[in-house]
Design a protein around this motif. Structure first.
Motif, PDB file in Angstrom:
ATOM      1  N   LYS A  52       0.837  -1.194   0.000  1.00 17.24           N
ATOM      2  CA  LYS A  52       0.000   0.000   0.000  1.00 17.24           C
ATOM      3  C   LYS A  52       0.876   1.249   0.000  1.00 17.24           C
ATOM      4  CE  LYS A  52      -4.030   1.948   2.174  1.00 17.24           C
ATOM      5  NZ  LYS A  52      -5.059   1.759   3.177  1.00 17.24           N
ATOM      6  N   GLY A  53       0.625   2.130  -0.952  1.00 15.80           N
ATOM      7  CA  GLY A  53       1.380   3.365  -1.073  1.00 15.80           C
ATOM      8  C   GLY A  53       2.689   3.222  -1.827  1.00 15.80           C
ATOM      9  N   LEU A  54       3.022   1.991  -2.225  1.00 19.98           N
ATOM     10  CA  LEU A  54       4.243   1.759  -2.987  1.00 19.98           C
ATOM     11  C   LEU A  54       3.882   1.534  -4.454  1.00 19.98           C
ATOM     12  CD1 LEU A  54       6.141  -0.702  -0.620  1.00 19.98           C
ATOM     13  CD2 LEU A  54       6.227   1.788  -0.665  1.00 19.98           C
ATOM     14  N   ARG A  55       4.829   1.763  -5.315  1.00 17.33           N
ATOM     15  CA  ARG A  55       4.608   1.563  -6.757  1.00 17.33           C
ATOM     16  C   ARG A  55       5.073   0.163  -7.141  1.00 17.33           C
ATOM     17  NH1 ARG A  55       8.203   6.647  -7.848  1.00 17.33           N
ATOM     18  NH2 ARG A  55       8.992   5.757  -5.915  1.00 17.33           N
ATOM     19  N   TRP A  56       4.140  -0.633  -7.631  1.00 18.18           N
ATOM     20  CA  TRP A  56       4.474  -1.971  -8.111  1.00 18.18           C
ATOM     21  C   TRP A  56       3.469  -2.374  -9.174  1.00 18.18           C
ATOM     22  CZ3 TRP A  56       1.196  -6.208  -7.005  1.00 18.18           C
ATOM     23  CH2 TRP A  56       0.194  -5.964  -6.062  1.00 18.18           C
ATOM     24  N   LYS A  57       3.878  -3.325 -10.012  1.00 20.51           N
ATOM     25  CA  LYS A  57       3.052  -3.773 -11.133  1.00 20.51           C
ATOM     26  C   LYS A  57       2.965  -5.283 -11.131  1.00 20.51           C
ATOM     27  CE  LYS A  57       4.858  -0.349 -14.370  1.00 20.51           C
ATOM     28  NZ  LYS A  57       5.484  -0.227 -15.686  1.00 20.51           N
ATOM     29  N   GLU A  58       1.761  -5.754 -11.257  1.00 23.12           N
ATOM     30  CA  GLU A  58       1.534  -7.187 -11.399  1.00 23.12           C
ATOM     31  C   GLU A  58       1.147  -7.434 -12.852  1.00 23.12           C
ATOM     32  OE1 GLU A  58      -0.785 -10.686  -9.002  1.00 23.12           O
ATOM     33  OE2 GLU A  58      -1.504  -8.654  -8.841  1.00 23.12           O
ATOM     34  N   PRO A  59       1.779  -8.391 -13.508  1.00 18.34           N
ATOM     35  CA  PRO A  59       1.441  -8.632 -14.920  1.00 18.34           C
ATOM     36  C   PRO A  59       0.001  -9.113 -15.057  1.00 18.34           C
ATOM     37  CG  PRO A  59       2.846 -10.378 -14.089  1.00 18.34           C
ATOM     38  CD  PRO A  59       2.749  -9.346 -13.000  1.00 18.34           C
ATOM     39  N   LYS A  60      -0.653  -8.698 -16.120  1.00 16.76           N
ATOM     40  CA  LYS A  60      -2.039  -9.095 -16.348  1.00 16.76           C
ATOM     41  C   LYS A  60      -2.158 -10.609 -16.490  1.00 16.76           C
ATOM     42  CE  LYS A  60      -6.033  -7.516 -18.862  1.00 16.76           C
ATOM     43  NZ  LYS A  60      -6.535  -6.563 -19.842  1.00 16.76           N
ATOM     44  N   PHE A  61      -1.292 -11.187 -17.279  1.00 12.61           N
ATOM     45  CA  PHE A  61      -1.272 -12.633 -17.470  1.00 12.61           C
ATOM     46  C   PHE A  61       0.151 -13.101 -17.233  1.00 12.61           C
ATOM     47  CE2 PHE A  61      -4.581 -11.016 -20.323  1.00 12.61           C
ATOM     48  CZ  PHE A  61      -5.670 -11.649 -19.767  1.00 12.61           C
ATOM     49  N   GLY A  62       0.484 -13.388 -16.032  1.00 15.02           N
ATOM     50  CA  GLY A  62       1.842 -13.805 -15.738  1.00 15.02           C
ATOM     51  C   GLY A  62       1.901 -14.438 -14.367  1.00 15.02           C
ATOM     52  N   SER A  63       3.083 -14.510 -13.853  1.00 17.57           N
ATOM     53  CA  SER A  63       3.255 -15.122 -12.552  1.00 17.57           C
ATOM     54  C   SER A  63       3.953 -14.155 -11.614  1.00 17.57           C
ATOM     55  CB  SER A  63       4.080 -16.404 -12.689  1.00 17.57           C
ATOM     56  OG  SER A  63       5.434 -16.080 -12.942  1.00 17.57           O
ATOM     57  N   TYR A  64       4.098 -14.577 -10.386  1.00 18.81           N
ATOM     58  CA  TYR A  64       4.776 -13.746  -9.397  1.00 18.81           C
ATOM     59  C   TYR A  64       6.218 -13.470  -9.789  1.00 18.81           C
ATOM     60  CZ  TYR A  64       6.196 -18.392  -7.844  1.00 18.81           C
ATOM     61  OH  TYR A  64       6.684 -19.655  -7.802  1.00 18.81           O
ATOM     62  N   HIS A  65       6.779 -14.280 -10.683  1.00 19.06           N
ATOM     63  CA  HIS A  65       8.144 -14.057 -11.154  1.00 19.06           C
ATOM     64  C   HIS A  65       8.253 -12.770 -11.967  1.00 19.06           C
ATOM     65  CE1 HIS A  65       9.642 -17.901  -9.833  1.00 19.06           C
ATOM     66  NE2 HIS A  65       8.643 -18.510 -10.449  1.00 19.06           N
ATOM     67  N   ARG A  68       6.857  -6.482 -10.699  1.00 17.23           N
ATOM     68  CA  ARG A  68       7.901  -5.462 -10.686  1.00 17.23           C
ATOM     69  C   ARG A  68       7.567  -4.433  -9.612  1.00 17.23           C
ATOM     70  NH1 ARG A  68      11.584  -6.569 -14.377  1.00 17.23           N
ATOM     71  NH2 ARG A  68      12.257  -4.448 -14.680  1.00 17.23           N
ATOM     72  N   ILE A  69       8.587  -3.948  -8.940  1.00 21.68           N
ATOM     73  CA  ILE A  69       8.430  -2.931  -7.913  1.00 21.68           C
ATOM     74  C   ILE A  69       9.369  -1.781  -8.258  1.00 21.68           C
ATOM     75  CG2 ILE A  69      10.095  -4.099  -6.404  1.00 21.68           C
ATOM     76  CD1 ILE A  69       8.436  -3.045  -4.002  1.00 21.68           C
ATOM     77  N   HIS A  70       8.928  -0.575  -7.982  1.00 22.07           N
ATOM     78  CA  HIS A  70       9.760   0.576  -8.334  1.00 22.07           C
ATOM     79  C   HIS A  70      11.037   0.546  -7.510  1.00 22.07           C
ATOM     80  CE1 HIS A  70      11.093   4.657  -9.079  1.00 22.07           C
ATOM     81  NE2 HIS A  70      10.345   4.580 -10.178  1.00 22.07           N
ATOM     82  N   LYS A  71      12.154   0.833  -8.156  1.00 25.20           N
ATOM     83  CA  LYS A  71      13.467   0.758  -7.503  1.00 25.20           C
ATOM     84  C   LYS A  71      13.542   1.648  -6.259  1.00 25.20           C
ATOM     85  CE  LYS A  71      15.621   4.189 -10.571  1.00 25.20           C
ATOM     86  NZ  LYS A  71      15.929   5.253  -9.654  1.00 25.20           N
ATOM     87  N   ASP A  72      12.818   2.762  -6.252  1.00 22.37           N
ATOM     88  CA  ASP A  72      12.844   3.671  -5.104  1.00 22.37           C
ATOM     89  C   ASP A  72      11.953   3.199  -3.955  1.00 22.37           C
ATOM     90  OD1 ASP A  72      14.615   5.280  -6.491  1.00 22.37           O
ATOM     91  OD2 ASP A  72      13.043   6.614  -7.250  1.00 22.37           O
ATOM     92  N   ASP A  73      11.141   2.170  -4.190  1.00 21.80           N
ATOM     93  CA  ASP A  73      10.260   1.635  -3.154  1.00 21.80           C
ATOM     94  C   ASP A  73      10.737   0.297  -2.596  1.00 21.80           C
ATOM     95  OD1 ASP A  73       8.573   3.824  -3.353  1.00 21.80           O
ATOM     96  OD2 ASP A  73       7.293   2.877  -4.851  1.00 21.80           O
ATOM     97  N   VAL A  74      11.783  -0.251  -3.170  1.00 21.71           N
ATOM     98  CA  VAL A  74      12.287  -1.558  -2.735  1.00 21.71           C
ATOM     99  C   VAL A  74      12.668  -1.535  -1.260  1.00 21.71           C
ATOM    100  CG1 VAL A  74      14.182  -3.223  -2.966  1.00 21.71           C
ATOM    101  CG2 VAL A  74      13.042  -2.341  -5.007  1.00 21.71           C
ATOM    102  N   GLU A  75      13.469  -0.570  -0.845  1.00 14.97           N
ATOM    103  CA  GLU A  75      13.961  -0.537   0.536  1.00 14.97           C
ATOM    104  C   GLU A  75      12.827  -0.379   1.544  1.00 14.97           C
ATOM    105  OE1 GLU A  75      16.946  -1.461   1.469  1.00 14.97           O
ATOM    106  OE2 GLU A  75      17.466  -1.687  -0.635  1.00 14.97           O
ATOM    107  N   GLU A  76      11.820   0.404   1.217  1.00 15.57           N
ATOM    108  CA  GLU A  76      10.677   0.568   2.127  1.00 15.57           C
ATOM    109  C   GLU A  76       9.892  -0.731   2.245  1.00 15.57           C
ATOM    110  OE1 GLU A  76       7.880   2.002   4.828  1.00 15.57           O
ATOM    111  OE2 GLU A  76       9.921   2.627   4.372  1.00 15.57           O
ATOM    112  N   PHE A  77       9.675  -1.399   1.127  1.00 15.55           N
ATOM    113  CA  PHE A  77       8.978  -2.682   1.164  1.00 15.55           C
ATOM    114  C   PHE A  77       9.764  -3.689   1.998  1.00 15.55           C
ATOM    115  CE2 PHE A  77       8.308  -6.924  -0.819  1.00 15.55           C
ATOM    116  CZ  PHE A  77       6.995  -7.105  -0.402  1.00 15.55           C
ATOM    117  N   VAL A  78      11.058  -3.767   1.768  1.00 13.96           N
ATOM    118  CA  VAL A  78      11.926  -4.680   2.518  1.00 13.96           C
ATOM    119  C   VAL A  78      11.872  -4.348   4.008  1.00 13.96           C
ATOM    120  CG1 VAL A  78      14.349  -5.317   2.918  1.00 13.96           C
ATOM    121  CG2 VAL A  78      13.456  -5.188   0.584  1.00 13.96           C
ATOM    122  N   ARG A  79      11.929  -3.079   4.348  1.00 18.21           N
ATOM    123  CA  ARG A  79      11.880  -2.659   5.750  1.00 18.21           C
ATOM    124  C   ARG A  79      10.572  -3.112   6.411  1.00 18.21           C
ATOM    125  NH1 ARG A  79       9.499   0.383   8.989  1.00 18.21           N
ATOM    126  NH2 ARG A  79       8.202   1.409   7.433  1.00 18.21           N
TER     127      ARG A  79
END
Length: 90
Positions: A52-65, A68-79
């Motif tokens: 919530k509040g982070l930028r990320w994209k889930e493919p319409k027809f794809g898998s969790y692999h 994608r998550i925005h590079k500037d939001d990675v550290e916050e998500f990890v935290r």
């Protein structure tokens, strides 16, 4: 032309034109498999929604692999995930 597996992995860590990287970047920092780390992006399976509040994209027809998550939001998500799981920084 076929891409060598190692070359493919290295490209997943590079941001795309919009600044998004593969979820693998965050999952490795957390020490989880992509699948389980991705559950925390949207609260899947009763987990907290840490995307919530982070930028990320889930493919319409794809898998969790392919999430994608925005590079500037990675550290916050990890935290957020590490705090929830009680994972201490080394």
């Amino acid at each position: 032309m076929e891409t060598a597996p190692q070359e493919h992995l290295e490209n997943e860590f590079e941001p795309d034109a919009e600044g998004y990287v593969n979820i693998r970047v965050a999952s490795r920092k957390i020490g989880m498999q992509n699948q389980y780390a991705s559950y925390f992006l949207d609260g899947m399976g009763g987990r907290p929604n840490f995307g919530k509040g982070l930028r990320w994209k889930e493919p319409k027809f794809g898998s969790y692999h392919e999430i994608r998550i925005h590079k500037d939001d990675v550290e916050e998500f990890v935290r957020r995930v590490k705090e929830y799981k009680g994972i201490k920084e080394k």
